[in-house]
Scaffold this motif. Structure first.
Motif, short mmCIF file in Angstrom:
data_model
loop_
_atom_site.label_atom_id
_atom_site.label_comp_id
_atom_site.label_asym_id
_atom_site.label_seq_id
_atom_site.Cartn_x
_atom_site.Cartn_y
_atom_site.Cartn_z
N ARG A 83 -4.28 -16.95 -0.21
CA ARG A 83 -4.10 -15.86 -1.17
C ARG A 83 -2.63 -15.46 -1.28
O ARG A 83 -2.15 -15.16 -2.36
N GLU A 84 -1.92 -15.45 -0.16
CA GLU A 84 -0.51 -15.10 -0.22
C GLU A 84 0.28 -16.14 -0.99
O GLU A 84 1.17 -15.80 -1.77
N CYS A 85 -0.04 -17.42 -0.81
CA CYS A 85 0.61 -18.48 -1.59
C CYS A 85 0.32 -18.29 -3.08
O CYS A 85 1.21 -18.43 -3.92
N GLU A 86 -0.92 -17.96 -3.39
CA GLU A 86 -1.29 -17.73 -4.79
C GLU A 86 -0.50 -16.56 -5.37
O GLU A 86 -0.01 -16.64 -6.50
N LEU A 87 -0.38 -15.47 -4.61
CA LEU A 87 0.36 -14.30 -5.10
C LEU A 87 1.82 -14.64 -5.35
O LEU A 87 2.41 -14.18 -6.33
N ILE A 88 2.41 -15.43 -4.47
CA ILE A 88 3.80 -15.84 -4.67
C ILE A 88 3.91 -16.66 -5.95
O ILE A 88 4.80 -16.44 -6.78
N LEU A 89 3.00 -17.60 -6.14
CA LEU A 89 3.01 -18.42 -7.36
C LEU A 89 2.77 -17.58 -8.61
O LEU A 89 3.45 -17.77 -9.63
N GLU A 90 1.82 -16.65 -8.53
CA GLU A 90 1.55 -15.78 -9.68
C GLU A 90 2.79 -14.99 -10.07
O GLU A 90 3.13 -14.86 -11.24
N THR A 91 3.48 -14.46 -9.06
CA THR A 91 4.66 -13.64 -9.31
C THR A 91 5.82 -14.47 -9.84
O THR A 91 6.46 -14.09 -10.82
N LEU A 92 6.08 -15.60 -9.21
CA LEU A 92 7.21 -16.44 -9.61
C LEU A 92 7.06 -17.03 -11.00
O LEU A 92 8.02 -17.10 -11.76
N PHE A 93 5.86 -17.50 -11.31
CA PHE A 93 5.68 -18.30 -12.51
C PHE A 93 4.89 -17.60 -13.61
O PHE A 93 4.66 -18.17 -14.67
N GLY A 94 4.43 -16.39 -13.33
CA GLY A 94 3.69 -15.65 -14.35
C GLY A 94 2.35 -16.30 -14.69
O GLY A 94 1.89 -16.20 -15.82
N LEU A 95 1.76 -16.95 -13.71
CA LEU A 95 0.47 -17.62 -13.92
C LEU A 95 -0.66 -16.75 -13.39
O LEU A 95 -0.47 -15.98 -12.46
N SER A 96 -1.82 -16.90 -13.98
CA SER A 96 -3.00 -16.25 -13.42
C SER A 96 -3.52 -17.13 -12.28
O SER A 96 -3.12 -18.29 -12.15
N ARG A 97 -4.41 -16.58 -11.50
CA ARG A 97 -4.96 -17.34 -10.38
C ARG A 97 -5.67 -18.61 -10.87
O ARG A 97 -5.55 -19.67 -10.28
N SER A 98 -6.40 -18.50 -11.97
CA SER A 98 -7.10 -19.67 -12.49
C SER A 98 -6.11 -20.72 -13.00
O SER A 98 -6.34 -21.92 -12.82
N GLU A 99 -5.01 -20.30 -13.60
CA GLU A 99 -4.01 -21.26 -14.09
C GLU A 99 -3.39 -22.06 -12.95
O GLU A 99 -3.02 -23.22 -13.13
N ILE A 100 -3.29 -21.44 -11.79
CA ILE A 100 -2.73 -22.15 -10.64
C ILE A 100 -3.56 -23.39 -10.35
O ILE A 100 -3.04 -24.46 -10.10
N TYR A 101 -4.87 -23.24 -10.42
CA TYR A 101 -5.74 -24.34 -10.07
C TYR A 101 -6.07 -25.26 -11.25
O TYR A 101 -6.76 -26.26 -11.09
N LEU A 102 -5.57 -24.93 -12.42
CA LEU A 102 -5.70 -25.83 -13.56
C LEU A 102 -4.51 -26.78 -13.63
O LEU A 102 -4.25 -27.40 -14.65
N ASN A 103 -3.78 -26.84 -12.50
CA ASN A 103 -2.64 -27.74 -12.37
C ASN A 103 -1.56 -27.54 -13.42
O ASN A 103 -1.05 -28.49 -14.00
N GLN A 104 -1.25 -26.28 -13.69
CA GLN A 104 -0.13 -26.00 -14.57
C GLN A 104 1.14 -26.56 -13.93
O GLN A 104 1.37 -26.38 -12.74
N ILE A 105 1.95 -27.22 -14.70
CA ILE A 105 3.19 -27.78 -14.19
C ILE A 105 4.26 -26.70 -14.27
O ILE A 105 4.35 -25.97 -15.25
N ILE A 106 5.06 -26.62 -13.25
CA ILE A 106 6.12 -25.61 -13.23
C ILE A 106 7.47 -26.27 -13.44
O ILE A 106 7.66 -27.43 -13.11
N PRO A 107 8.42 -25.54 -14.01
CA PRO A 107 9.75 -26.10 -14.21
C PRO A 107 10.39 -26.46 -12.87
O PRO A 107 10.25 -25.73 -11.89
#
Length: 181
Positions: free
Chosen positions: A52-76
């Protein structure tokens, strides 16, 4: 100017691009969470908390929702190093709220910085007690003082709940007053 006459910023961009190309499909966000969970106790107390902490960091950094994280959104590619920095800092047990610059309290997200206590869920009980025992109605005008205001979580919450109230937050710490304002 850095190595070989190239600008340092340009070298960093090239390194990030090479890293992104090297990672290929691993550049997806989902696998980044998995990678940061190689040793979940390093990030959180349990695998679930670490995830969950990894997800929160990703959500904050990349402006992704939790579901988008697992839909394999590619990050810059430029964001890989920042993610890695935050994970390394978390592994050193720097509180997540300090890394993200925010913490939840009551029904809001408050700005937080190091040098200020992180609002605790238990402090919400103090606000609840104030509401129950204070006898104030939503539109009742009153004045209050929040001594040792810290992040301002109590003063901000009381002011939101009672729009006609006037409050003052006081603290000995300049960092706290800066954060609370």
């Amino acid at each position: 100017v850095g190595e070989g006459g190239r600008a340092v910023g340009e070298l960093e961009a090239v390194r990030e691009l090479v890293q992104a190309l090297h990672l290929g499909a691993q550049g997806a966000v989902g696998p980044m969470v998995e990678e940061c969970l190689d040793r979940p106790a390093d990030v959180g107390e349990t695998e679930r908390e670490g995830r969950r902490e990894c997800e929160l960091i990703l959500e904050t950094l990349f402006g992704l929702s939790r579901s988008e994280i697992y839909l394999n959104q590619i990050i810059p590619p430029g964001n890989f190093s920042r993610f890695s920095e935050l994970i390394q800092a978390r592994k050193k047990r720097i509180p997540l709220a300090y890394l993200l610059g925010r913490a939840p309290f009551w029904d809001a997200e408050l700005e937080i910085q190091s040098g200020v206590f992180i609002p605790r869920p238990e402090t919400e009980i103090l606000v609840e007690s104030f509401i129950k025992m204070g006898g104030f109605r939503t539109q009742t005008p009153f004045k209050f003082l929040d001594l040792g205001t810290g992040s301002g979580n109590i003063a901000v919450t009381v002011a939101k709940l009672f729009p006609r109230a006037e409050g003052v937050g006081s603290d000995l710490s300049g960092e706290a007053l800066e954060t609370a304002s």
